[in-house]
Write an enzyme that holds these catalytic residues in place. Structure first.
Site, short mmCIF file in Angstrom:
data_model
loop_
_atom_site.label_atom_id
_atom_site.label_comp_id
_atom_site.label_asym_id
_atom_site.label_seq_id
_atom_site.Cartn_x
_atom_site.Cartn_y
_atom_site.Cartn_z
CE LYS A 107 -46.06 57.92 58.57
NZ LYS A 107 -44.74 58.54 58.71
CB SER A 140 -41.82 59.66 57.43
OG SER A 140 -42.85 59.73 56.47
#
Length: 359
Positions: A264, A223
């Site tokens: 993230k 990701s």
């Protein structure tokens, strides 16, 4: 009358000449005697020095034997020592007689005055007395040693005391050797203690760093590509937001489920309004965000299709792999509370070729 006077004068001159010769002979004899006396005096002093040296040597041997705890001495009687002293005195006397005979044969006057004979006898007496005195002193030293040996044979208690003193000397020497070795032992112990303390401090610091300051983690998934690859080892700074505020583009780690953490990048800061348009633009407070790095254009804006206003303790996050990331665009993730953030990804540890800070 005049002839008689001449004969009388010649007789007087002859008598005066013979007297002068006798006086000259006496002077020469006295000079030879004085030289002989000097030589004898020199020999006497030499003999005294030799005997004194022997006596000192004997005393030194006695002291060394006492220091080493040796109580045995040669078994020599007093009679033997006196006999040896007398023989030495006789030998010295004979040597002096031979010396006197030689000097008489070399032109010294055979008839000496009473004073010269008395001086010779005096010198001989001085030499013999000094020799006897030194030999008597040696005899006393030897008899003291033999007497101590006899006393040790007769008195076992005293001998045991002497043995005890010898053992005490040995124990004292051992103590001294131990005292000399003690500083080294103390230094070794001090070095070991300091090393143990140093290792303990390092372990404690590492524990505190790992527990409260930082933590090591590994990336799983794609990701965050291309910034982070699956398998990268990271070091997380857990104090980054304890003493500071979050910044846009910081990469953070936060919990998603039990035993599952997400990593993230921060896009929206507390109090801002975030929206993602249908064409993939990111709006911050209604303005398009120009990012320093180029990422894929977003195809799915999720719940961010409508403006999202962040609270004072919330941030909005996205994965760098914008079209293959589960982040704040999805309701199950949503906005991230600041107190839920584990830390900021500060360094990449592995692989080593990529070691360093993370952009």
């Amino acid at each position: 009358m005049g002839y008689f006077d001449e004969n009388e004068k010649t007789e007087e001159t002859q008598e005066s000449g013979s007297k002068a010769e006798e006086i000259q002979a006496l002077i020469e004899g006295a000079g030879a005697l004085s030289k002989e006396e000097k030589r004898l005096e020199k020999e006497r002093k030499k003999e005294e020095k030799r005997l004194e040296k022997e006596r000192r040597k004997q005393e030194k041997m006695e002291r060394r034997m006492q220091k080493e705890g040796i109580d045995e001495l040669p078994d020599v009687s007093i009679a033997d020592l006196k006999r040896a002293a007398k023989e030495a005195a006789e030998e010295s006397k004979r040597a002096m007689d031979e010396v006197e005979g030689k000097t008489a044969g070399h032109g010294a006057p055979e008839e000496q005055s009473d004073e010269s004979q008395a001086s010779d006898n005096k010198h001989q007496n001085i030499i013999t007395e000094s020799q006897i005195k030194t030999t008597d002193e040696e005899a006393e030293i030897m008899t003291e040693g033999s007497a101590s040996e006899q006393d040790s044979d007769q008195d076992p208690d005293q001998n045991s005391d002497q043995n005890e003193t010898g053992s005490e000397k040995k124990s004292r020497k051992k103590k001294k050797s131990k005292q000399k070795e003690r500083p080294e032992d103390v230094n070794i112990v001090k070095d070991l203690l300091s090393l143990i303390i140093y290792i303990g401090i390092v372990v404690l610091i590492c524990f505190l760093i790992v527990t409260f300051v930082g933590r090591r983690t590994t990336v799983h998934g794609d990701s965050m590509e291309p910034t982070l690859q699956s398998g990268d080892g990271l070091w997380i700074n857990m104090l980054a937001y304890k003493f500071g505020e979050p910044k846009r583009y910081d990469i953070i780690v936060f919990p998603y489920e039990d035993d599952v953490n997400y990593i993230k990048r921060i896009i929206g800061l507390p109090g801002e309004t975030v929206q993602i348009t249908d064409n993939g633009d990111i709006l911050i407070n209604g303005e398009v965000l120009v990012e320093p790095k180029s990422f894929d254009r977003i195809r799915n804006n999720g719940i961010a299709s409508s403006p999202i206003t962040l609270g004072p303790d919330e941030v909005f996050v996205l994965g760098d792999n914008r079209n293959n990331s589960r982040d704040s665009r999805w309701a199950d993730v949503g906005n991230i509370k600041l107190d839920k953030i584990i830390g900021r990804a500060a360094f990449r540890l592995l692989p080593l070729k990529k070691f360093g800070s993370i952009d």
